[in-house]
Design an enzyme around this catalytic site. Structure first.
Site, mmCIF file in Angstrom:
data_model
loop_
_atom_site.group_PDB
_atom_site.id
_atom_site.type_symbol
_atom_site.label_atom_id
_atom_site.label_comp_id
_atom_site.label_asym_id
_atom_site.label_seq_id
_atom_site.Cartn_x
_atom_site.Cartn_y
_atom_site.Cartn_z
ATOM 1 N N HIS A 31 20.683 30.057 20.992
ATOM 2 C CA HIS A 31 21.635 29.390 21.891
ATOM 3 C C HIS A 31 22.875 29.011 21.080
ATOM 4 C CE1 HIS A 31 23.376 26.405 24.562
ATOM 5 N NE2 HIS A 31 22.642 26.914 25.530
ATOM 6 N N SER B 6 27.887 27.107 33.125
ATOM 7 C CA SER B 6 28.338 26.414 34.342
ATOM 8 C C SER B 6 27.943 27.157 35.618
ATOM 9 C CB SER B 6 29.853 26.157 34.303
ATOM 10 O OG SER B 6 30.160 25.320 33.213
ATOM 11 N N GLY C 189 28.658 24.143 29.865
ATOM 12 C CA GLY C 189 28.845 22.698 30.041
ATOM 13 C C GLY C 189 30.285 22.294 30.308
ATOM 14 N N GLU D 76 26.060 34.153 27.486
ATOM 15 C CA GLU D 76 26.563 32.805 27.731
ATOM 16 C C GLU D 76 27.890 32.613 26.989
ATOM 17 O OE1 GLU D 76 23.183 29.988 28.922
ATOM 18 O OE2 GLU D 76 23.377 29.899 26.757
HETATM 19 C C1 PEP Z 1 23.198 26.516 28.652
HETATM 20 O O1 PEP Z 1 23.312 25.630 27.840
HETATM 21 O O2 PEP Z 1 22.390 27.433 28.439
HETATM 22 C C2 PEP Z 1 24.035 26.479 29.844
HETATM 23 C C3 PEP Z 1 24.209 27.583 30.506
HETATM 24 O O3 PEP Z 1 24.580 25.258 30.160
HETATM 25 P P1 PEP Z 1 25.424 24.894 31.483
HETATM 26 O O4 PEP Z 1 24.745 25.535 32.654
HETATM 27 O O5 PEP Z 1 25.382 23.400 31.546
HETATM 28 O O6 PEP Z 1 26.803 25.426 31.275
#
Ligand code: PEP
Length: 252
Positions: free
Chosen positions: A97, A215, A175, A169
């Site tokens: 991550h 998000s 976030g 991601e």
């Molecule tokens: C994550 O941390 O894997 C993530 C996708 O966070 P968020 O959905 O809060 O952006």
């Protein structure tokens, strides 16, 4: 195993009583969720794995961890090994991550070693890749993703890569409330799938689930998941609200 997947990453959130309430609410919501085409995964912090595992005995969902040691059991204070997770019947584990890459200096080499430990323990890795805002603005995001995917995963054989889930991601979307557009997500997912096809084969590439994270919420999940190469989502903030998380799982 190209499956539709919605995975909730609770990150380092919730106290024990809150985790208890959250998983009960999620289990309650999933009781009415009768879609065998979607795999739901809940990834709580380590101390709550057993609690979440217990809830998964009554209702169909999978349990995931958020990290694993690259070492076996032994004198590695503070580490949690893949064998320990296996002994608790954990099904999935997030690796690489962006928060672990940023705050704990996790490298592609670390990711590769952790993926190996998980596969040896029969646990499916969920491997995260994604670029920073600066990399996207500089137009180097494909190079970055190419190296994260190839250095983290391309030592695997066909059977191993098929057990692996990839999560795209973009760091600038995590976030922040700033989601990638459906076109941006599809473009990168197709790029990753083309890499898999080139390294392995078209058939193998079609069996790897590629999730979008950043998000993703109950409002935007449907259009993201409708993209050809988007097989679901890795959900952070919205996985801490049971109703939103269930709504996202209904978005295929
Ligand atoms: C994550 O941390 O894997 C993530 C996708 O966070 P968020 O959905 O809060 O952006």
């Amino acid at each position: 195993m190209r499956r539709n997947i919605v995975a909730g990453n609770w990150k380092s959130n919730e106290l024990f009583s809150q985790a208890d309430e959250l998983i009960n609410d999620i289990a309650e919501g999933l009781r009415e969720f009768d879609n065998t085409d979607v795999d739901v995964i809940v990834c709580p912090p380590f101390p709550y794995l057993e609690l979440v595992g217990d809830a998964s005995e009554d209702v169909e969902f999978f349990v995931g961890a958020q990290n694993v040691s690259k070492f076996d059991n032994g004198a590695f204070t503070g580490e949690v090994s893949a064998k320990m997770l296996q002994s608790m019947n954990i099904d999935y584990c997030i690796v690489g991550h962006s928060e672990r890459r940023k705050y704990f200096n996790e490298t592609n080499q670390d990711v590769a070693e952790k993926v190996n430990k998980l596969l040896e323990a029969d646990i499916n890795p969920i491997v995260c890749v994604g670029e920073s805002l600066a990399q996207r603005e500089a137009g180097t995001h494909f190079d970055l993703i190419r190296s994260q995917v190839s250095e983290g995963l391309f030592h695997l054989d066909c059977e191993q890569i098929k057990k692996t889930v990839i999560a795209y991601e973009p760091v600038w979307a995590i976030g922040t409330g700033k989601t990638a557009t459906k076109e941006q997500a599809q473009e990168v997912h197709a790029f990753i799938r083309a890499m898999l096809a080139e390294k392995y084969s078209d058939d193998v590439a079609q069996e790897v689930s590629i999730l979008y994270g950043g998000s993703c919420n109950a409002k935007n999940a449907r259009e993201l998941f409708a993209q050809t190469d988007v097989d679901g989502g890795l959900i952070g903030g919205a996985s801490l609200k049971a109703a939103d998380f269930i709504e996202i799982a209904r978005s295929f």
